[in-house]
Every structure is written in C-alpha cells, then in structure tokens.
Write a protein that holds these residues in place. Structure first.
Motif, short mmCIF file in Angstrom:
data_model
loop_
_atom_site.label_atom_id
_atom_site.label_comp_id
_atom_site.label_asym_id
_atom_site.label_seq_id
_atom_site.Cartn_x
_atom_site.Cartn_y
_atom_site.Cartn_z
N UNK A 152 66.97 49.09 64.19
CA UNK A 152 66.18 50.30 64.41
C UNK A 152 65.58 50.25 65.80
N UNK A 153 65.69 51.34 66.54
CA UNK A 153 65.15 51.40 67.89
C UNK A 153 63.63 51.39 67.84
N UNK A 154 63.02 50.60 68.74
CA UNK A 154 61.58 50.37 68.70
C UNK A 154 60.82 51.12 69.80
N UNK A 155 61.48 52.02 70.53
CA UNK A 155 60.84 52.65 71.69
C UNK A 155 59.53 53.34 71.35
N UNK A 156 59.52 54.12 70.26
CA UNK A 156 58.30 54.84 69.88
C UNK A 156 57.18 53.87 69.52
N UNK A 157 57.53 52.81 68.80
CA UNK A 157 56.53 51.81 68.42
C UNK A 157 55.96 51.11 69.64
N UNK A 158 56.81 50.74 70.57
CA UNK A 158 56.37 50.03 71.78
C UNK A 158 55.47 50.92 72.63
N UNK A 193 55.29 49.25 60.80
CA UNK A 193 56.42 48.40 61.19
C UNK A 193 57.55 48.44 60.18
N UNK A 194 57.32 49.11 59.04
CA UNK A 194 58.44 49.31 58.13
C UNK A 194 59.28 50.47 58.66
N UNK A 195 60.52 50.53 58.25
CA UNK A 195 61.45 51.55 58.74
C UNK A 195 61.43 52.77 57.82
N UNK A 196 61.47 53.94 58.39
CA UNK A 196 61.61 55.15 57.59
C UNK A 196 63.10 55.38 57.28
N UNK A 197 63.36 56.26 56.32
CA UNK A 197 64.75 56.60 56.00
C UNK A 197 65.44 57.21 57.22
N UNK A 198 64.68 57.97 58.02
CA UNK A 198 65.25 58.57 59.22
C UNK A 198 65.63 57.51 60.25
N UNK A 199 64.80 56.49 60.40
CA UNK A 199 65.12 55.41 61.33
C UNK A 199 66.34 54.61 60.87
N UNK A 200 66.42 54.37 59.57
CA UNK A 200 67.61 53.68 59.03
C UNK A 200 68.85 54.52 59.30
N UNK A 201 68.74 55.84 59.13
CA UNK A 201 69.88 56.72 59.38
C UNK A 201 70.33 56.67 60.84
N UNK A 250 64.10 49.40 49.41
CA UNK A 250 63.38 48.50 50.32
C UNK A 250 62.04 49.02 50.80
N UNK A 251 61.81 50.33 50.70
CA UNK A 251 60.65 50.97 51.34
C UNK A 251 60.56 50.61 52.82
N UNK A 252 61.71 50.30 53.40
CA UNK A 252 61.77 50.04 54.84
C UNK A 252 61.37 48.65 55.26
N UNK A 268 61.84 45.46 56.84
CA UNK A 268 62.93 45.25 57.81
C UNK A 268 64.02 44.30 57.38
N UNK A 269 63.67 43.09 56.94
CA UNK A 269 64.72 42.13 56.63
C UNK A 269 65.52 42.55 55.40
N UNK A 270 64.91 43.26 54.47
CA UNK A 270 65.64 43.74 53.30
C UNK A 270 66.65 44.82 53.69
N UNK A 271 66.24 45.70 54.61
CA UNK A 271 67.17 46.72 55.12
C UNK A 271 68.38 46.05 55.76
N UNK A 272 68.12 45.08 56.64
CA UNK A 272 69.21 44.40 57.34
C UNK A 272 70.08 43.61 56.38
N UNK A 273 69.49 43.01 55.36
CA UNK A 273 70.25 42.20 54.40
C UNK A 273 71.22 43.07 53.61
N UNK A 274 70.77 44.24 53.17
CA UNK A 274 71.66 45.15 52.46
C UNK A 274 72.81 45.57 53.37
N UNK A 275 72.48 45.98 54.60
CA UNK A 275 73.51 46.44 55.53
C UNK A 275 74.50 45.31 55.85
N UNK A 276 73.98 44.12 56.00
CA UNK A 276 74.84 42.97 56.30
C UNK A 276 75.82 42.71 55.16
N UNK A 277 75.34 42.82 53.92
CA UNK A 277 76.21 42.61 52.77
C UNK A 277 77.29 43.67 52.70
#
Length: 528
Positions: free
Chosen positions: A18-24, A216-224, A251-253, A255-264
């Motif tokens: 997920x891009x972090x520009x807005x957060x930074x 710091x959790x990801x929204x569905x839009x950020x995951x998309x 995952x409710x966003x 981070x590591x759970x989102x990445x783990x699902x995608x990795x699988x």
C-alpha cells in the motif's frame, strides 16, 4: 518482479505494498513540522518499521534524520549511564556515516568526544547532543525503532527523562527538532513494567508526547490500489473491488494479514484443487481458502498473541466472554485489560463497545480456545464420534447436525439451570461442531450480529456456506423478530436456507427440529 512481503521492511521497488504517501505527508505536516515528540504504538507486524523507513526518506530534504534501532544495542549497553552514552553515541556516528554526513564536523565532533571519554553521564551526553543540534545547519529528527526492546532498563527511563527536560527548555537548550519512537508497548507501560505494584503505576517521563492518531491499517480502497498494481503486472482477470473487500472483511486492514493472504494467493494456491488458474485463485473463495490455511500455521503474530494471553489473564477472560457469550463491554481505553488489548492490536472500539480487532484474530482465538478445551470436553468427543454420519457425498448435512445436537444436549443438560445454559450453551454447540468440520471446513462468528442474546455463525465447508443463528429464547415476540432478522441476513448472503438454534427455558417448549417458511426463505429451527 515484485512480490508480497511478510517479513520485515517493505520497499515499494521490491514489494507490492500500500502506498504510504498520504500517511507520510500527514505525519510530516501535523507532527514533525510542528516539532512534536510522539510514539507510534501498534501491534506486532503493523508496518511500524516500514513507516519509519519511508518517513526517513520523505523527510531527508528538509531535515537531518538520525534513524536508530534499539535492537542494535545489546542488554549490556544499558548496564549504566556511561555504557549507554558510549553505545548511543557510537550508533549515531554509524548512522551519520551511512547517510554520508560523517564529514560534518559540527555533527561528528560532539559525538566523538563522548566516544573518547570513559565515564560519561547522561547529563554529559545530552550537553553534547544539545551542542550538535545547536550547530547543525538543518533541524535534526531522531527516530528510534523497537524502543520497547529497552523496556526493562532503568537507564532508558532516565534517557527519556533527559529528553523531556530538554524538550521543555529547548528554546534555551537546543535539542532534537522532533523525536519519533516506535514499538508495541506504550511509554506509559514501559514505565509500569519497572515500578513495583505498590507504587503509582502511571507516572511517566514521556507525558510530553503528542497523540499519534494517524490510521496505519489499510482501507479496502488502499488494498484495491495495491491489487491494481499487481493486476497490471499479472493480468489475472480478478474482480479487484470484490477481492479487496473480501480481504478487508477478514483482516480489517491489519497490514501483515493483508500481505499474508495476498502472498498465499500469489504463491501457494494456484494449481490446488479447483484453483487451476489465477482468476479462480484471486476470488472470494480463494481468500477464504487462504485464511483457512493461514490459521493452520504458527506465525510470529499468533505466537505473540498466545504469549500475551498467557501473561494477561484478565485480557484472556475478556476475549472469551466476547467470543462465547457475546457480552457487550463498554469501551474505556484506560481499563487495564482493554488497554493491553488495544496496545497489542487484539482489540478495537466499535460503536462504543470493545470488539476483537478483525475476523482472522477472532477465528484464531476461537480455534485456540476450542483446542484447549477439546481434550477434556465430552461434547467435543461426541461431535467427533458423530462426524461420519454428517458428511454425505462430500457435503455437510447441517440439518442432521442440529438434530443430533438437540438430542445430545437435552440428554446431558436438561436438568441444568437457566444461567448455566445461557452461559455455556453456544460454547457447547461450537465444541460439538468443531471436530465435524475440522481440517476441511471453517467457521467464524459474525461480529456485527453478536450480543448476549444472539450470535450468527458462518460455517464454510468445501465452499458451501451455512448461516446458523444461535439464540437465547426471550419470548415469542423476540423469537419472531429473530426469525425475520435471519431471513434478512440470508438475503445478504444470497442464501435460501438458514438454521436457527434456540436455547429455550420455557417449561412448555417443544424440543426438536422443524422447517418453517418465512419471506420466501426456509429456516431449519432447532429448539433445546
């Protein structure tokens, strides 16, 4: 080719993330630019290190950033003030060298003086840090990751006290422009770990810290957006919106759970069973399959969860009460068990109530609690012995499951009092169901419908979903309303049949299983 990373630091040129520009930008504008000292406290593998690394790069044009990791320092480095001062100055020098700033005399000289002395106090360390900050051409930002690795060291608490003292007088005694600490434990709880129980527990040298309110959790839009980048490279044909929503639902966003699902989905699922192509893997069914397999593996995140539950019994009790009984607990971040659950990332606030942070955590905890009880539970053993009759042509016969459970429950619990059954009734059914679907299917409790009277259980067996409402009987009117709610829930899941298990304390109740039709839906209603 980029890939999904679940170990350590994520880098946008190497990993799908997920891009972090807005957060930074938000961190810089609202905290760093305003000279704030703050702590990024989040649970394990919540993206703290990745955020700090990205923030360092984001700030480098306007600030000198000294980014440290306290895991670089051993326990011996916190032995006393002199040892700590020497080790701390050494890491700062190393950081300046890495950043190509070791030719800046105004930065290096004060630190070199510390290294050349044998008996520095923290006061002497900060006098030189103050001189370094005064003479620097740019403001200096200090970042310390894994700050809780120093949690049991008194010298670190004294270091924080020195930082606080200089912060309050920085108009006259220059010091770091901004300080960012990152870790799981809050500074308040670091202090708590060093003080005897008989003393006041919540005094902290870090009461100068600004609140870190940035999500710091990801929204569905950020995951998309992340999946859109993946789809550009791989052209799977997935429904990006549907898949991102499904990942977020589990995952409710986190981070590591989102990445783990995608990795699988990316690396492991393709070619298994009915997932012969990428489009089938990247689907709602694929996400459910990924979750099922993730829950079978011991991970650092789950291991940490078990460790904290063993250490904090009040937190464990709270989680069991939420899962088994649907007890509604008012949210108060200062209540000790709630505070611990929030800090570790296990709990969150939802509509003024304490809630488990995400569906995967809830499924893991349910599995954990079920497994711990299975060895001593006659109910679990009964479900295991009945299992073979419930599976027909590879499909689960939920009607028969309810029928047998009603018979068994009536046999062993007919003389139990109402309070006992209300407390353990739903737990009994979960224990009975566990060995029936174990290894092949999965289930989870729908958080939005759970309360003391009602729990909706979603059972997934080889891709077929069963909606089972577990309900405490509270009169005919409430029962009718519950039946209507179940039909609405079936409509949401696009199902024509649902199952209702009622724990009824009415002396004139009719025990058994029957089918009723409501609003075009079939409801199998079981009463015990």
């Amino acid at each position: 080719m980029r890939y999904f990373n679940t170990e350590g630091l994520c880098k946008p040129d190497e990993h799908y993330m997920v891009r972090l520009d807005d957060r930074l930008a938000c961190i810089k504008n609202t905290l760093v630019d305003r000279k704030k000292y703050f702590v990024i406290n989040r649970g394990r593998q919540y993206g703290k290190t990745t955020t700090l690394a990205a923030l360092e790069e984001y700030l480098k044009d306007d600030y000198i950033v000294l980014s440290l990791d306290f895991q670089q320092m051993g326990t011996e480095d916190f032995a006393d003030a002199a040892t700590f001062a020497h080790a701390f100055a050494g890491i700062l020098i190393e950081t300046l060298e890495i950043n190509g700033l070791d030719d800046r005399e105004e930065l290096m000289e004060p630190l070199t003086e510390i290294m050349e002395r044998d008996n520095n106090s923290l006061k002497e360390l900060f006098m030189r840090l103050s001189r370094m900050c005064r003479n620097s051409a740019q403001p200096i930002v200090l970042m310390i990751d894994e700050v809780d690795s120093a949690s049991n060291n008194q010298v670190f608490i004294e270091f924080l006290a020195q930082l606080r003292g200089y912060y309050l007088k920085r108009d006259k005694m220059p010091i770091f422009h901004s300080v960012v600490l990152a870790g799981v434990y809050s500074i308040k709880n670091l202090k708590l770990k060093l003080r005897p129980e008989s003393e006041h527990q919540y005094n902290s040298p870090w009461n100068i810290a600004a609140d870190f309110k940035i999500a710091m959790n990801f929204s569905a839009e950020q995951i998309a957006m992340m999946l859109t980048e993946y789809e550009t490279d791989h052209q799977t044909g997935m429904d990006i919106h549907a898949v991102s929503e499904e990942i977020y639902a589990y995952t409710s966003g986190y981070p590591v759970l989102v990445s783990t699902i995608c990795k699988y989905l990316d690396e492991d699922l393709l070619g298994h069973d009915s997932y012969e192509n990428s489009q089938k893997a990247w689907s709602g069914a694929g996400v459910a399959e990924a979750v099922k397999n993730i829950l079978k593996v011991s991970t650092p995140l789950f291991e940490s969860m078990v460790k904290q539950l063993d250490q904090y019994s009040d937190l464990r009790t709270m989680l069991e009460n939420i899962i088994y009984q649907g007890i509604r607990i008012p949210f108060s971040p200062d209540e000790k068990a709630v505070s611990m659950g929030l800090m570790f990332g296990f709990l969150t606030e939802k509509n003024g109530q304490v809630a488990i942070a995400n569906r995967i955590f809830e499924m893991y905890l349910l599995n954990l609690f079920m497994t711990e009880e299975a060895g001593k539970s006659e109910v679990y053993a009964q479900g295991g012995s009945d299992r073979i009759g419930f599976i027909r042509d590879g499909r689960l016969d939920m009607y028969l499951v309810l029928k047998k459970f009603v018979e068994y429950f009536h046999e062993i619990c007919c003389e139990k009092d109402e309070k006992f059954i209300e407390k353990i009734g739903r737990k009994f059914f979960l224990l009975y169901l566990k060995p029936i679907i174990n290894g092949t299917g999965n289930y989870y409790i729908e958080a939005q419908t759970r309360d003391e009277r009602r729990t909706d259980l979603i059972v997934d067996y080889l891709g077929e979903q069963f909606i089972v409402e577990l309900k405490i009987w509270h009169g005919n009117e409430y029962n009718t309303r519950g039946e209507k709610q179940l039909t609405e829930y079936l409509e949401y899941f696009h199902k024509d049949k649902g199952y209702l298990l009622s724990f009824n304390f009415n002396q004139k109740k009719e025990i058994g299983v029957k089918e009723i039709q409501i609003g075009g839906k079939t409801i199998v209603e079981a009463v015990v």
